[in-house]
Design a protein around this motif. Structure first.
Motif, mmCIF file in Angstrom:
data_model
loop_
_atom_site.group_PDB
_atom_site.id
_atom_site.type_symbol
_atom_site.label_atom_id
_atom_site.label_comp_id
_atom_site.label_asym_id
_atom_site.label_seq_id
_atom_site.Cartn_x
_atom_site.Cartn_y
_atom_site.Cartn_z
ATOM 1 N N ALA A 102 8.067 1.879 -1.885
ATOM 2 C CA ALA A 102 9.276 2.548 -1.420
ATOM 3 C C ALA A 102 10.153 3.036 -2.569
ATOM 4 O O ALA A 102 10.808 4.054 -2.455
ATOM 5 C CB ALA A 102 10.075 1.612 -0.525
ATOM 6 N N SER A 103 10.175 2.332 -3.696
ATOM 7 C CA SER A 103 11.078 2.733 -4.775
ATOM 8 C C SER A 103 10.315 3.127 -6.035
ATOM 9 O O SER A 103 10.770 2.885 -7.136
ATOM 10 C CB SER A 103 12.051 1.602 -5.085
ATOM 11 O OG SER A 103 11.316 0.465 -5.513
ATOM 12 N N ILE A 157 16.646 12.662 -12.088
ATOM 13 C CA ILE A 157 17.499 11.740 -12.845
ATOM 14 C C ILE A 157 18.469 11.032 -11.910
ATOM 15 O O ILE A 157 18.658 9.808 -12.005
ATOM 16 C CB ILE A 157 18.238 12.487 -13.974
ATOM 17 C CG1 ILE A 157 17.248 12.880 -15.072
ATOM 18 C CG2 ILE A 157 19.366 11.630 -14.550
ATOM 19 C CD1 ILE A 157 17.824 13.790 -16.126
ATOM 20 N N LEU A 158 19.087 11.774 -11.006
ATOM 21 C CA LEU A 158 20.009 11.159 -10.051
ATOM 22 C C LEU A 158 19.302 10.121 -9.183
ATOM 23 O O LEU A 158 19.837 9.044 -8.918
ATOM 24 C CB LEU A 158 20.650 12.220 -9.153
ATOM 25 C CG LEU A 158 21.721 13.091 -9.774
ATOM 26 C CD1 LEU A 158 22.137 14.185 -8.787
ATOM 27 C CD2 LEU A 158 22.924 12.265 -10.162
ATOM 28 N N PHE A 197 20.234 6.562 -10.840
ATOM 29 C CA PHE A 197 21.472 6.252 -10.125
ATOM 30 C C PHE A 197 21.258 5.991 -8.636
ATOM 31 O O PHE A 197 22.212 5.735 -7.917
ATOM 32 C CB PHE A 197 22.488 7.389 -10.300
ATOM 33 C CG PHE A 197 22.825 7.654 -11.737
ATOM 34 C CD1 PHE A 197 23.500 6.718 -12.491
ATOM 35 C CD2 PHE A 197 22.454 8.847 -12.329
ATOM 36 C CE1 PHE A 197 23.812 6.956 -13.818
ATOM 37 C CE2 PHE A 197 22.757 9.103 -13.659
ATOM 38 C CZ PHE A 197 23.436 8.151 -14.409
ATOM 39 N N SER A 198 20.004 6.085 -8.163
ATOM 40 C CA SER A 198 19.646 5.871 -6.749
ATOM 41 C C SER A 198 20.456 6.744 -5.796
ATOM 42 O O SER A 198 20.867 6.309 -4.730
ATOM 43 C CB SER A 198 19.808 4.397 -6.373
ATOM 44 O OG SER A 198 18.950 3.599 -7.146
ATOM 45 N N ILE A 199 20.691 7.970 -6.213
ATOM 46 C CA ILE A 199 21.419 8.945 -5.392
ATOM 47 C C ILE A 199 20.404 9.946 -4.847
ATOM 48 O O ILE A 199 19.768 10.673 -5.604
ATOM 49 C CB ILE A 199 22.504 9.675 -6.211
ATOM 50 C CG1 ILE A 199 23.528 8.687 -6.741
ATOM 51 C CG2 ILE A 199 23.165 10.756 -5.368
ATOM 52 C CD1 ILE A 199 24.515 9.302 -7.713
#
Length: 113
Positions: free
Chosen positions: A38-39, A83-84, A88-90
């Motif tokens: 998932a990540s 990058i976000l 930053f998990s955005i």
């Protein structure tokens, strides 16, 4: 007539940008399933690296200025989105916008041959 290698780069760019776009659209649906990835942002980084290499080859070629601008803006948008998302998990729609822009840029460049 353009060189055959530029046509190959366009076809590779269209293919990878389309695969990236499909990945970005389907991957959020797959995170619902407990598959254990998932990540994992390495897939996004891989697509970004491939896109960056292909766009740099086209930017330094004799392609039309419009194509160079579209591809440069699109790959920059994708890099910012990755990058976000990675650091930053955005989650933002920038990666989709950049992917669509890269497909359009490669199609315009391919048709200009």
């Amino acid at each position: 007539m353009k060189k055959q290698s530029t046509i190959v780069f366009d076809l590779l760019g269209i293919s990878s940008a389309t695969l990236c776009l499909v990945h970005c659209l389907i991957f959020p649906l797959l995170t619902i399933l407990p598959l254990g990835f998932a990540s994992n942002h390495y897939i996004d980084l891989f697509f970004t690296a491939v896109s960056l290499c292909i766009v740099l080859k086209i930017v330094f070629s004799s392609s039309p200025l419009l194509v160079k601008v579209i591809l440069s803006c699109s790959v920059s948008t994708v890099v910012v989105a990755v990058i976000l998302e990675s650091y930053f998990s955005i989650d933002s729609p920038l990666i989709l916008i950049g992917g669509i822009g890269m497909i359009i840029g490669h199609l315009i460049n391919y048709k200009s041959h």
